[in-house]
Design a protein around this motif. Structure first.
Motif, PDB file in Angstrom:
ATOM      1  N   VAL A   1       3.654   0.102  -7.328  1.00  0.00           N
ATOM      2  CA  VAL A   1       2.632   0.089  -6.486  1.00  0.00           C
ATOM      3  C   VAL A   1       2.948  -1.098  -5.832  1.00  0.00           C
ATOM      4  O   VAL A   1       3.235  -1.982  -6.460  1.00  0.00           O
TER       5      VAL A   1
ATOM      6  N   GLY B   1      -0.661   6.988   0.486  1.00  0.00           N
ATOM      7  CA  GLY B   1      -0.636   5.454  -0.915  1.00  0.00           C
ATOM      8  C   GLY B   1      -2.452   6.164  -0.896  1.00  0.00           C
ATOM      9  O   GLY B   1      -3.065   6.936  -0.631  1.00  0.00           O
ATOM     10  N   SER B   2      -3.327   5.204  -1.421  1.00  0.00           N
ATOM     11  CA  SER B   2      -4.489   5.502  -1.673  1.00  0.00           C
ATOM     12  C   SER B   2      -5.167   4.430  -1.246  1.00  0.00           C
ATOM     13  O   SER B   2      -4.634   4.256  -0.337  1.00  0.00           O
ATOM     14  N   GLU B   3      -5.989   4.523  -0.957  1.00  0.00           N
ATOM     15  CA  GLU B   3      -7.018   2.812  -0.471  1.00  0.00           C
ATOM     16  C   GLU B   3      -6.738   1.699   0.016  1.00  0.00           C
ATOM     17  O   GLU B   3      -6.137   1.479   1.081  1.00  0.00           O
ATOM     18  N   ASN B   4      -6.492   0.900  -1.660  1.00  0.00           N
ATOM     19  CA  ASN B   4      -5.820   0.461  -1.068  1.00  0.00           C
ATOM     20  C   ASN B   4      -4.099   0.019  -1.296  1.00  0.00           C
ATOM     21  O   ASN B   4      -3.959  -1.072  -1.981  1.00  0.00           O
ATOM     22  N   PHE B   5      -3.907   1.052  -1.670  1.00  0.00           N
ATOM     23  CA  PHE B   5      -1.737   0.756  -2.260  1.00  0.00           C
ATOM     24  C   PHE B   5      -1.118   2.141  -2.014  1.00  0.00           C
ATOM     25  O   PHE B   5      -1.278   2.802  -2.179  1.00  0.00           O
ATOM     26  N   GLY B   6       0.087   1.181  -2.028  1.00  0.00           N
ATOM     27  CA  GLY B   6       1.072   2.443  -1.764  1.00  0.00           C
ATOM     28  C   GLY B   6       1.498   2.774  -3.282  1.00  0.00           C
ATOM     29  O   GLY B   6       1.769   1.771  -4.210  1.00  0.00           O
ATOM     30  N   LEU B   7       1.613   3.896  -3.165  1.00  0.00           N
ATOM     31  CA  LEU B   7       2.594   4.549  -4.202  1.00  0.00           C
ATOM     32  C   LEU B   7       4.001   4.978  -4.895  1.00  0.00           C
ATOM     33  O   LEU B   7       4.482   5.652  -3.428  1.00  0.00           O
TER      34      LEU B   7
ATOM     35  N   ASP C   1       0.884  -3.115  -2.410  1.00  0.00           N
ATOM     36  CA  ASP C   1      -0.590  -3.743  -2.511  1.00  0.00           C
ATOM     37  C   ASP C   1      -0.747  -4.091  -0.641  1.00  0.00           C
ATOM     38  O   ASP C   1      -0.042  -4.190   0.246  1.00  0.00           O
ATOM     39  N   LYS C   2      -1.396  -3.065  -0.329  1.00  0.00           N
ATOM     40  CA  LYS C   2      -1.882  -2.787   1.090  1.00  0.00           C
ATOM     41  C   LYS C   2      -1.839  -4.162   1.789  1.00  0.00           C
ATOM     42  O   LYS C   2      -1.516  -4.310   2.834  1.00  0.00           O
TER      43      LYS C   2
ATOM     44  N   TRP D   1       3.149   5.158   9.910  1.00  0.00           N
ATOM     45  CA  TRP D   1       2.591   5.309   8.704  1.00  0.00           C
ATOM     46  C   TRP D   1       4.377   5.372   7.649  1.00  0.00           C
ATOM     47  O   TRP D   1       4.347   4.880   6.624  1.00  0.00           O
TER      48      TRP D   1
ATOM     49  N   ASP E   1       4.787   8.558  -1.868  1.00  0.00           N
ATOM     50  CA  ASP E   1       3.460   8.804  -1.415  1.00  0.00           C
ATOM     51  C   ASP E   1       3.149   8.190   0.002  1.00  0.00           C
ATOM     52  O   ASP E   1       3.109   7.744   0.237  1.00  0.00           O
TER      53      ASP E   1
END
Length: 99
Positions: free
Chosen positions: A80, A61-67, A82-83, A32, A58
């Motif tokens: 944004v 991030g979300s399931e698919n993206f780092g923010l 993209d993971k 992480w 963040d």
């Protein structure tokens, strides 16, 4: 009676294993940290901002993206990441709160 006890022990053991989860699935703290550093690095490069510009990430991030939010002299903008592809996109400067 003995079969019942063995069955109960087996079921209890399986439940304990399931509740613990699989250590291979969870990401390590080091992973992480690397993810967050990559988000900051790629967002900083895409926004063309110096090292002294604050970038808040963040943590997961979300399931698919780092923010991330970039605070520059031009205002705040969202980055944004993209993971999967590890590419970033920048939003335009954010406007203040809407009433």
């Amino acid at each position: 009676m003995r079969t019942t006890n063995l069955l109960q022990i087996t079921i209890a053991s399986l439940l304990i294993l399931l509740m613990q989860g699989s250590p291979g699935i969870a990401s390590s703290e080091n992973s992480w940290d690397q993810f967050r550093a990559d988000v900051v690095s790629k967002c900083r490069l895409a926004a063309n901002v110096s090292e002294d510009v604050l970038i808040e990430v963040d943590p997961f991030g979300s399931e698919n993206f780092g923010l991330a939010v970039i605070y520059s002299v031009d205002g705040k903008s969202v980055c944004v990441y993209d993971k999967v592809t590890k590419k970033v996109e920048l939003g335009s400067s954010l406007i203040g709160p809407l009433q």
